[in-house]
Motif scaffolding. Structure first.
Motif, PDB file in Angstrom:
ATOM      1  N   MET A  74       0.825  -1.194   0.000  1.00 45.84           N
ATOM      2  CA  MET A  74       0.000   0.000   0.000  1.00 45.84           C
ATOM      3  C   MET A  74       0.859   1.244   0.000  1.00 45.84           C
ATOM      4  SD  MET A  74      -1.555  -0.740   3.768  1.00 45.84           S
ATOM      5  CE  MET A  74      -2.549   0.709   3.865  1.00 45.84           C
ATOM      6  N   HIS A  75       0.232   2.348  -0.422  1.00 50.64           N
ATOM      7  CA  HIS A  75       0.931   3.633  -0.510  1.00 50.64           C
ATOM      8  C   HIS A  75       0.364   4.581   0.543  1.00 50.64           C
ATOM      9  CE1 HIS A  75       2.900   2.683  -4.387  1.00 50.64           C
ATOM     10  NE2 HIS A  75       1.912   1.816  -4.418  1.00 50.64           N
ATOM     11  N   THR A  76       1.221   5.415   1.090  1.00 53.38           N
ATOM     12  CA  THR A  76       0.819   6.330   2.158  1.00 53.38           C
ATOM     13  C   THR A  76       1.098   7.778   1.720  1.00 53.38           C
ATOM     14  OG1 THR A  76       2.937   6.602   3.289  1.00 53.38           O
ATOM     15  CG2 THR A  76       1.734   4.558   3.733  1.00 53.38           C
ATOM     16  N   THR A  77       0.869   8.685   2.634  1.00 52.74           N
ATOM     17  CA  THR A  77       1.183  10.100   2.342  1.00 52.74           C
ATOM     18  C   THR A  77       2.680  10.329   2.134  1.00 52.74           C
ATOM     19  OG1 THR A  77       1.107  10.426   4.730  1.00 52.74           O
ATOM     20  CG2 THR A  77      -0.822  11.167   3.471  1.00 52.74           C
ATOM     21  N   ALA A  78       3.514   9.331   2.425  1.00 52.94           N
ATOM     22  CA  ALA A  78       4.952   9.493   2.134  1.00 52.94           C
ATOM     23  C   ALA A  78       5.198   9.527   0.626  1.00 52.94           C
ATOM     24  CB  ALA A  78       5.767   8.377   2.779  1.00 52.94           C
ATOM     25  N   SER A  79       4.269   8.932  -0.163  1.00 55.93           N
ATOM     26  CA  SER A  79       4.355   9.117  -1.628  1.00 55.93           C
ATOM     27  C   SER A  79       3.014   9.641  -2.125  1.00 55.93           C
ATOM     28  CB  SER A  79       4.808   7.850  -2.354  1.00 55.93           C
ATOM     29  OG  SER A  79       3.898   6.783  -2.228  1.00 55.93           O
ATOM     30  N   ASP A  80       2.263   8.870  -2.888  1.00 56.18           N
ATOM     31  CA  ASP A  80       1.042   9.426  -3.481  1.00 56.18           C
ATOM     32  C   ASP A  80      -0.246   8.883  -2.866  1.00 56.18           C
ATOM     33  OD1 ASP A  80       1.455   6.936  -4.559  1.00 56.18           O
ATOM     34  OD2 ASP A  80       0.819   7.462  -6.577  1.00 56.18           O
ATOM     35  N   GLY A  81      -0.161   8.298  -1.664  1.00 54.48           N
ATOM     36  CA  GLY A  81      -1.389   7.907  -0.976  1.00 54.48           C
ATOM     37  C   GLY A  81      -1.977   9.076  -0.218  1.00 54.48           C
ATOM     38  N   SER A  82      -3.257   8.964   0.161  1.00 51.74           N
ATOM     39  CA  SER A  82      -3.894  10.074   0.888  1.00 51.74           C
ATOM     40  C   SER A  82      -4.011   9.785   2.378  1.00 51.74           C
ATOM     41  CB  SER A  82      -5.289  10.340   0.310  1.00 51.74           C
ATOM     42  OG  SER A  82      -6.141   9.255   0.617  1.00 51.74           O
ATOM     43  N   VAL A  83      -3.596   8.604   2.804  1.00 58.96           N
ATOM     44  CA  VAL A  83      -3.758   8.190   4.199  1.00 58.96           C
ATOM     45  C   VAL A  83      -2.374   8.110   4.843  1.00 58.96           C
ATOM     46  CG1 VAL A  83      -4.676   6.345   5.667  1.00 58.96           C
ATOM     47  CG2 VAL A  83      -5.815   6.870   3.507  1.00 58.96           C
ATOM     48  N   THR A  84      -2.235   8.636   6.057  1.00 62.58           N
ATOM     49  CA  THR A  84      -0.912   8.615   6.699  1.00 62.58           C
ATOM     50  C   THR A  84      -0.531   7.169   7.049  1.00 62.58           C
ATOM     51  OG1 THR A  84      -1.715   8.775   8.969  1.00 62.58           O
ATOM     52  CG2 THR A  84      -1.373  10.869   7.792  1.00 62.58           C
ATOM     53  N   PRO A  85       0.769   6.917   7.231  1.00 56.69           N
ATOM     54  CA  PRO A  85       1.188   5.546   7.557  1.00 56.69           C
ATOM     55  C   PRO A  85       0.480   5.001   8.803  1.00 56.69           C
ATOM     56  CG  PRO A  85       3.090   6.890   7.003  1.00 56.69           C
ATOM     57  CD  PRO A  85       1.915   7.822   7.035  1.00 56.69           C
ATOM     58  N   GLY A  86       0.367   5.838   9.832  1.00 56.58           N
ATOM     59  CA  GLY A  86      -0.290   5.377  11.054  1.00 56.58           C
ATOM     60  C   GLY A  86      -1.756   5.047  10.816  1.00 56.58           C
ATOM     61  N   GLU A  87      -2.432   5.895  10.040  1.00 58.20           N
ATOM     62  CA  GLU A  87      -3.855   5.644   9.741  1.00 58.20           C
ATOM     63  C   GLU A  87      -4.042   4.410   8.867  1.00 58.20           C
ATOM     64  OE1 GLU A  87      -5.162  10.383   9.828  1.00 58.20           O
ATOM     65  OE2 GLU A  87      -4.729   9.370   7.931  1.00 58.20           O
ATOM     66  N   CYS A  88      -3.069   4.138   7.994  1.00 55.96           N
ATOM     67  CA  CYS A  88      -3.149   2.913   7.181  1.00 55.96           C
ATOM     68  C   CYS A  88      -3.187   1.699   8.089  1.00 55.96           C
ATOM     69  CB  CYS A  88      -1.924   2.809   6.253  1.00 55.96           C
ATOM     70  SG  CYS A  88      -2.006   3.860   4.799  1.00 55.96           S
ATOM     71  N   VAL A  89      -2.345   1.712   9.109  1.00 54.31           N
ATOM     72  CA  VAL A  89      -2.295   0.580  10.044  1.00 54.31           C
ATOM     73  C   VAL A  89      -3.610   0.493  10.803  1.00 54.31           C
ATOM     74  CG1 VAL A  89      -1.082  -0.411  12.015  1.00 54.31           C
ATOM     75  CG2 VAL A  89       0.205   0.786  10.233  1.00 54.31           C
ATOM     76  N   GLU A  90      -4.140   1.637  11.224  1.00 48.36           N
ATOM     77  CA  GLU A  90      -5.422   1.634  11.945  1.00 48.36           C
ATOM     78  C   GLU A  90      -6.534   1.050  11.081  1.00 48.36           C
ATOM     79  OE1 GLU A  90      -5.759   5.734  13.182  1.00 48.36           O
ATOM     80  OE2 GLU A  90      -3.864   5.538  14.288  1.00 48.36           O
ATOM     81  N   LEU A  91      -6.535   1.449   9.813  1.00 42.91           N
ATOM     82  CA  LEU A  91      -7.530   0.929   8.874  1.00 42.91           C
ATOM     83  C   LEU A  91      -7.378  -0.582   8.716  1.00 42.91           C
ATOM     84  CD1 LEU A  91      -9.677   2.223   7.119  1.00 42.91           C
ATOM     85  CD2 LEU A  91      -7.942   2.641   5.365  1.00 42.91           C
ATOM     86  N   ALA A  92      -6.135  -1.022   8.604  1.00 44.48           N
ATOM     87  CA  ALA A  92      -5.873  -2.467   8.468  1.00 44.48           C
ATOM     88  C   ALA A  92      -6.372  -3.202   9.714  1.00 44.48           C
ATOM     89  CB  ALA A  92      -4.382  -2.713   8.269  1.00 44.48           C
ATOM     90  N   GLY A  93      -6.126  -2.609  10.888  1.00 46.58           N
ATOM     91  CA  GLY A  93      -6.583  -3.226  12.137  1.00 46.58           C
ATOM     92  C   GLY A  93      -8.101  -3.332  12.170  1.00 46.58           C
TER      93      GLY A  93
END
Ligand code: AMP
Ligand code: ZN
Length: 276
Positions: free
Chosen positions: A1-20
């Motif tokens: 998955m891609h995060t706000t570190a490149s072209d995603g719109s969700v921060t890395p921490g929020e990506c993990v929360e979503l996955a959880g």
């Protein structure tokens, strides 16, 4: 998955929360050209009990092909891989102003600051330029920005200087990461034979895996990827390519249709990493 570190719109921490929230056991963070999101994701993953696999995605040329390569589980801070990433980011810094000059010439001026405001990340690219164009009302949506202006053949298209697949794979292996061909379906390859030939030529320069499970792959494409990987003794991986709001049709965790990426693939990936 891609995060706000490149072209995603969700921060890395929020990506993990979503996955959880979705009950996923593990996710891979594979931002374009950077690993800047991995630390935050792994820290949040440790808190929430979601396994976060470190990685990145790089675009490379290989003969007539433009391939996307994933590097899974790199040693942090490897100087060779960092040097490659610096070169890649320099090629972006060269290209982005050229795109903006062309946009201005066709009556759609966008400033570097306006693009940076959309990015707020380490890797600034065409998706951020597209977002700025939508915000300024030049186009109705992201896709129109690409179709009319930013994609190859578009009014403001500028080619980026690309690394070779051989160099990218060497840098990935140098960081003791597993190099994997991402989403082969995107290459427009429809037969096992054609994919077999391409993969064989990449294996000659060190490729170790093929991404078979992918949100946009059909069952047939998954089967072709698996067959080619099996023939050549390669690891099979999977990913959704989740980007958040920029690509709303992609759902986190989905590796084909409604299917999740099976966890045993990660076991195989970790084993391949141990063999490096
Ligand atoms: P860049 O790395 O700056 O060349 O931008 C590449 C990214 O732009 C890809 O990862 C996609 O997210 C997006 N992209 C490239 N081509 C298209 C296209 N034709 N339509 C929509 N998005 C695209
Ligand atoms: Zn990709």
């Amino acid at each position: 998955m891609h995060t706000t570190a490149s072209d995603g719109s969700v921060t890395p921490g929020e990506c993990v929360e979503l996955a959880g929230t979705l009950g996923l056991a593990a996710i891979g963070i594979t931002d374009h050209d950077t690993m800047a999101g991995v630390g935050e994701a792994q820290a949040r993953g440790a808190e929430l009990g979601v396994e976060v696999v470190a990685g990145l995605e790089l675009t490379a040329s290989h003969g007539p092909w433009v391939v996307h390569l994933l590097g899974y589980c790199p040693e942090p801070g490897d100087p060779g891989l960092e040097a490659l990433l610096t070169r890649v980011r320099a090629s972006r810094d060269e290209r982005n102003p050229q795109i903006l000059r062309r946009l201005a010439a066709v009556g759609c001026p966008v400033s570097a600051d306006e693009v940076a405001a959309e990015a707020g990340s380490h890797v600034v690219g065409r998706p951020h330029i597209a977002a700025a164009m939508v915000r300024k009302g030049y186009v109705r949506n992201f896709q129109e920005a690409f179709d009319k202006f930013l994609a190859a053949g578009g009014a403001a298209y500028v080619e980026r200087r690309r690394q070779s697949a051989a160099d990218v794979i060497a840098a990935i292996l140098g960081a003791r990461a597993v190099p994997v061909l991402a989403h082969p379906g995107a290459l427009g390859i429809h037969s096992a034979e054609e994919l077999d030939r391409l993969v064989r030529s990449l294996v000659e320069v060190g490729l170790r895996g093929v991404e078979a499970y992918y949100h946009a792959h059909t069952a047939r494409q998954v089967a072709i990827c698996r067959r080619v990987a099996e023939r050549q003794g390669l690891v099979v991986t999977g990913g959704s390519d989740f980007h958040g709001a920029g690509k709303p049709d992609i759902q986190l965790g989905r590796g084909m249709g409604n299917m999740h990426v099976p966890y045993h693939l990660l076991v195989g990936l970790r084993a391949a990493r141990e063999r490096l």
